[in-house]
Design an enzyme around this catalytic site. Structure first.
Site, PDB file in Angstrom:
ATOM      1  NE  ARG A 271      -1.643  -2.413   2.609  1.00  0.00           N
ATOM      2  CZ  ARG A 271      -1.796  -3.652   2.115  1.00  0.00           C
ATOM      3  NH1 ARG A 271      -2.862  -3.955   1.452  1.00  0.00           N
ATOM      4  NH2 ARG A 271      -0.877  -4.572   2.324  1.00  0.00           N
ATOM      5  CB  THR A 272       3.442   2.595   2.257  1.00  0.00           C
ATOM      6  OG1 THR A 272       2.699   2.128   3.385  1.00  0.00           O
ATOM      7  CG2 THR A 272       4.030   3.954   2.555  1.00  0.00           C
TER       8      THR A 272
ATOM      9  CE  LYS B 222      27.814  -2.194  -5.466  1.00  0.00           C
ATOM     10  NZ  LYS B 222      27.809  -1.079  -6.419  1.00  0.00           N
TER      11      LYS B 222
ATOM     12  NE  ARG C 229       6.939   0.627   4.898  1.00  0.00           N
ATOM     13  CZ  ARG C 229       5.731   0.088   4.901  1.00  0.00           C
ATOM     14  NH1 ARG C 229       5.571  -1.180   4.591  1.00  0.00           N
ATOM     15  NH2 ARG C 229       4.671   0.812   5.198  1.00  0.00           N
TER      16      ARG C 229
ATOM     17  CG  HIS D 142       3.152   3.872   8.570  1.00  0.00           C
ATOM     18  ND1 HIS D 142       3.359   4.708   7.490  1.00  0.00           N
ATOM     19  CD2 HIS D 142       2.759   2.682   8.028  1.00  0.00           C
ATOM     20  CE1 HIS D 142       3.087   4.059   6.367  1.00  0.00           C
ATOM     21  NE2 HIS D 142       2.736   2.834   6.671  1.00  0.00           N
TER      22      HIS D 142
HETATM   23  N1   CP Z   1      -0.498   0.028   5.675  1.00  0.00           N
HETATM   24  C1   CP Z   1       0.738  -0.259   5.190  1.00  0.00           C
HETATM   25  O1   CP Z   1       1.755   0.369   5.551  1.00  0.00           O
HETATM   26  O2   CP Z   1       0.758  -1.254   4.269  1.00  0.00           O
HETATM   27  P1   CP Z   1       2.033  -1.753   3.473  1.00  0.00           P
HETATM   28  O3   CP Z   1       2.985  -2.364   4.464  1.00  0.00           O
HETATM   29  O4   CP Z   1       1.512  -2.711   2.459  1.00  0.00           O
HETATM   30  O5   CP Z   1       2.677  -0.529   2.853  1.00  0.00           O
END
Ligand code: CP
Length: 300
Positions: free
Chosen positions: A51-52, A80, A101, A129
């Site tokens: 999703r993100t 590396k 991420r 998040h």
């Molecule tokens: N909600 C969320 O962060 O989903 P993903 O881990 O799929 O990005």
């Protein structure tokens, strides 16, 4: 309000008024065509995501911009030994804004300290998040028409679940009260509770989901298997907080989940009008379109 060139690493990077401005911008963002033409978003994903990453990429495409990035560090110079700081300084040569991420708490802050383009935290370890929280709050605003005076149940893995930490912080900006339901081993960390105490926010802690159904919003979360050091510990708690078909019939709350789900919500619940988790994903694109546009300074 000036958002241009700022980072969004933690929810408290934005004031309550600024968060509301993101939502107002989101309300009309789909009417604005090609406002990011010529701009490039980089998505640097050191951890899996559906999703993100895809919603940020979809958001940038819908704004008329372009996207670069990686999803597998094995194919990059991280393998590396390149540091987060140097990767950030490299990728900013190729892009105008970066979404990161990373499995380590604080990684987005480190990259932001070393780069000049805006850094958006797409999830750092068990920490935060914040864009998930923006879309969660936007979902509540759209579905219930308000963000304050609500009773919010947050359930599941409250220890490792970064979405739960960010959401409690975001909704505590308003006059809401919380019920947290989790196994003892996965309860909300003390630091997160202290933040609520400092703001005099009312909350209760429960061990059973059945004691959390009388709420306005029921926010379910996944047990974060990948954060457990001991697999036996995971096996012991993995089925502890499940919204079964039977429990689902006992609540009228708006049911939310950041997804992915493993088995926290029975599939039979998906068709209920109050099951908002797939609509929640759609709101995510809208909110991320607004955020990208504001940080790039193409809207004010
Ligand atoms: N909600 C969320 O962060 O989903 P993903 O881990 O799929 O990005």
């Amino acid at each position: 309000m000036n958002f241009r060139n700022r980072n969004f690493v933690s929810l408290h990077d934005f004031s309550k008024e600024e968060i509301e401005h993101v939502f107002k911008t989101a309300d009309s963002i789909h009417e604005k065509k090609d406002i990011c033409a010529g701009k490039i978003l980089a998505t640097l994903f050191y951890e899996p995501s559906t999703r993100t990453r895809l919603s940020f990429e979809s958001a940038m495409h819908r704004l008329g911009g372009n996207v670069i990035g990686f999803t597998d560090i094995a194919t990059t110079s991280v393998k590396k030994g390149e540091t987060i700081a140097d990767t950030g300084r490299s990728v900013e040569c190729y892009s105008d804004i970066i979404v990161l991420r990373h499995p380590d708490d604080g990684a987005a802050k480190i990259m932001a300290d070393y780069t000049k383009v805006p850094i958006i935290n797409g999830g750092d370890g068990s920490h935060q998040h914040p864009t998930q929280t923006l879309l969660d709050m936007y979902t509540i605003r759209q579905e219930l028409g308000k963000l304050k005076g609500l009773k919010i149940g947050i359930c599941g893995d409250l220890k490792y679940g970064r979405t739960a930490h960010s959401l409690a912080e975001g909704l505590s900006l308003y006059n809401n009260e919380f019920i947290f339901a989790s196994p003892e081993e996965l309860k909300l960390p003390d630091y997160a509770k202290r933040k609520l105490d400092e703001k005099n926010i009312k909350y209760e802690e429960k061990r059973e989901l059945k004691d959390t159904l009388d709420v306005d919003v029921l926010y379910m979360t996944r047990i974060q298997k990948e954060r457990f050091h001991d697999p036996i510990e995971y096996e012991r708690v993995k089925n502890n907080t499940i919204l079964t078909k039977e429990l689902g019939q006992k609540t009228n709350a708006l049911i939310m989940h950041p997804l992915p789900r493993v088995n926290e919500i029975a599939y039979e619940i998906d068709e209920k009008q109050n099951a908002a988790y797939f609509r929640q994903m759609k709101y995510g694109v809208t909110v991320r379109m607004a955020l990208i546009s504001l940080l790039l300074g193409v809207v004010e």
